[in-house]
Write an enzyme that holds these catalytic residues in place. Structure first.
Site, PDB file in Angstrom:
ATOM      1  N   ASN A 139     -11.514  -1.882 -13.875  1.00 30.72           N
ATOM      2  CA  ASN A 139     -12.728  -2.236 -13.133  1.00 30.72           C
ATOM      3  C   ASN A 139     -13.760  -2.721 -14.149  1.00 30.72           C
ATOM      4  OD1 ASN A 139     -15.099  -2.263 -11.669  1.00 30.72           O
ATOM      5  ND2 ASN A 139     -15.203  -0.035 -11.397  1.00 30.72           N
ATOM      6  N   TRP A 140     -13.962  -4.027 -14.185  1.00 31.23           N
ATOM      7  CA  TRP A 140     -14.875  -4.593 -15.200  1.00 31.23           C
ATOM      8  C   TRP A 140     -16.343  -4.361 -14.856  1.00 31.23           C
ATOM      9  CZ3 TRP A 140     -13.184  -9.902 -17.681  1.00 31.23           C
ATOM     10  CH2 TRP A 140     -11.960  -9.721 -18.339  1.00 31.23           C
ATOM     11  N   LYS A 141     -16.603  -3.867 -13.650  1.00 33.79           N
ATOM     12  CA  LYS A 141     -17.993  -3.654 -13.204  1.00 33.79           C
ATOM     13  C   LYS A 141     -18.797  -4.941 -13.414  1.00 33.79           C
ATOM     14  CE  LYS A 141     -17.479   1.236 -14.020  1.00 33.79           C
ATOM     15  NZ  LYS A 141     -18.104   2.534 -14.194  1.00 33.79           N
ATOM     16  N   HIS A 164     -16.926   2.670  -4.474  1.00 32.75           N
ATOM     17  CA  HIS A 164     -17.116   3.199  -5.830  1.00 32.75           C
ATOM     18  C   HIS A 164     -18.415   4.004  -5.857  1.00 32.75           C
ATOM     19  CE1 HIS A 164     -17.999   3.372 -10.103  1.00 32.75           C
ATOM     20  NE2 HIS A 164     -16.706   3.161 -10.297  1.00 32.75           N
ATOM     21  N   GLU A 177     -20.789   4.083  -7.820  1.00 34.02           N
ATOM     22  CA  GLU A 177     -21.998   3.288  -8.123  1.00 34.02           C
ATOM     23  C   GLU A 177     -22.510   2.586  -6.868  1.00 34.02           C
ATOM     24  OE1 GLU A 177     -20.247   1.215 -11.422  1.00 34.02           O
ATOM     25  OE2 GLU A 177     -20.308   3.068 -12.592  1.00 34.02           O
ATOM     26  N   GLU A 188     -12.416   9.808  -8.438  1.00 28.06           N
ATOM     27  CA  GLU A 188     -13.298   9.561  -9.584  1.00 28.06           C
ATOM     28  C   GLU A 188     -14.453  10.553  -9.552  1.00 28.06           C
ATOM     29  OE1 GLU A 188     -12.817   5.369 -11.270  1.00 28.06           O
ATOM     30  OE2 GLU A 188     -14.382   5.288  -9.779  1.00 28.06           O
ATOM     31  N   GLY A 215     -18.293   6.898 -16.952  1.00 28.91           N
ATOM     32  CA  GLY A 215     -19.195   6.332 -17.953  1.00 28.91           C
ATOM     33  C   GLY A 215     -19.642   7.315 -19.020  1.00 28.91           C
ATOM     34  N   SER A 255     -13.715   7.902 -17.383  1.00 27.48           N
ATOM     35  CA  SER A 255     -13.561   8.088 -18.829  1.00 27.48           C
ATOM     36  C   SER A 255     -12.111   8.122 -19.311  1.00 27.48           C
ATOM     37  CB  SER A 255     -14.305   9.349 -19.297  1.00 27.48           C
ATOM     38  OG  SER A 255     -15.686   9.200 -19.065  1.00 27.48           O
TER      39      SER A 255
HETATM   40  P1  PGA Z   1     -15.247   4.556 -16.893  1.00 25.88           P
HETATM   41  O1  PGA Z   1     -15.451   4.066 -15.384  1.00 25.88           O
HETATM   42  O2  PGA Z   1     -13.763   4.441 -17.172  1.00 25.88           O
HETATM   43  O3  PGA Z   1     -16.071   3.618 -17.715  1.00 25.88           O
HETATM   44  O4  PGA Z   1     -15.705   5.972 -16.952  1.00 25.88           O
HETATM   45  C1  PGA Z   1     -14.502   4.310 -14.391  1.00 25.88           C
HETATM   46  C2  PGA Z   1     -14.960   3.763 -13.079  1.00 25.88           C
HETATM   47  O5  PGA Z   1     -16.167   3.827 -12.787  1.00 25.88           O
HETATM   48  O6  PGA Z   1     -14.142   3.226 -12.302  1.00 25.88           O
END
Ligand code: PGA
Length: 248
Positions: free
Chosen positions: A11-13, A98, A100, A166, A172, A207
């Site tokens: 997931n490149w966000k 997600h 976020e 998650e 993050g 992470s």
């Molecule tokens: P991260 O993010 O691997 O940077 O912790 C995972 C995610 O939000 O899908």
């Protein structure tokens, strides 16, 4: 139950530019044969999807999106991108719900479910994200939260489905749950799916990095991973993929 084909998704966000899509052929080269026994997916930001799909053509790598509109039909919705448009651009999967999106954009379980339904209508596989906050874990509410999110966010229509567990407190940062904590939640999700979902893959996300991937993939009930930061560079992402037992 027969083992499901693992899925490792990046997931490149909201990171990257078109130039970074040159990581795709490098990744394909590095993971080679492993991408036949593991589904490897990259979810770049929407404006890069079509070019990402073009770069992934003739490789075993799959392309997905990070979000979609809840509206299945073309309609006047300025700024929204439909699942059908994502499919047209070459996406095969789409991440929905997600944390976020749930936190920053206030997305509810009902909205996440509508997006997952729109994804299925367009022929995409939704990856529905669930996970508790630190406060909810400390208060002993993990199962309550996961049960609600799974029960109310997954599509009611039968179809291909992926769930990503998650924990919000692991995204993050540096923390990850112990393998047994991960297994506990994955088994609980599997139970919550009850009669449906024998072929639903349950991914762990939060992470994941080249140093901890092997241990996480070894946890019973883990069908793959959703990887954020460490998926942007082929070096790290390939190391994660190659740490999966199915890669050898
Ligand atoms: P991260 O993010 O691997 O940077 O912790 C995972 C995610 O939000 O899908």
């Amino acid at each position: 139950m027969a083992a499901l084909k693992p899925l490792i998704a990046g997931n490149w966000k909201m990171f990257g530019r078109q130039a970074d899509l040159s990581e795709i052929p490098v990744l394909a080269e590095r993971v080679g044969e492993a991408a036949k026994s593991i589904d490897v997916l990259i979810c770049p930001p929407a404006p890069m999807l079509a070019i990402a799909a073009w770069r992934a053509k003739d490789t075993p790598l799959l392309i997905g999106a990070q979000d979609c509109s809840a509206a299945a039909l073309d309609s006047p919705r300025t700024g929204d991108v439909s699942a059908a448009m994502l499919a047209d651009a070459g996406a095969r999967y789409v991440i929905v719900g997600h944390s976020e999106r749930r936190t920053i954009f206030g997305e509810t379980d009902a909205l996440v479910r509508a997006k997952a339904e729109a994804a299925l209508t367009a022929g995409l596989t939704p990856i529905v994200c669930v996970g508790e906050t630190q406060g909810e874990r400390t208060a002993g509410r993990v199962e309550e939260v996961i049960c609600r999110q799974v029960g109310e966010s997954i599509p009611q229509t039968r179809g291909p489905l992926v769930i990503a567990y998650e924990p919000v407190w692991c995204i993050g940062g540096a923390a990850t749950p112990t393998p047994s904590q991960i297994t506990q939640v994955h088994s609980f999700i599997r139970e919550t799916l009850a009669g449906r979902g024998g072929d639903t893959r349950i991914l762990y996300g939060g992470s994941v990095n080249p140093g901890n991937a092997g241990e996480i993939f070894g946890a019973p009930g883990v069908d793959g991973a959703l990887v954020g930061r460490a998926s942007l560079k082929a070096d790290d992402f390939s190391a994660i993929i190659l740490a999966h037992p199915a890669a050898s």
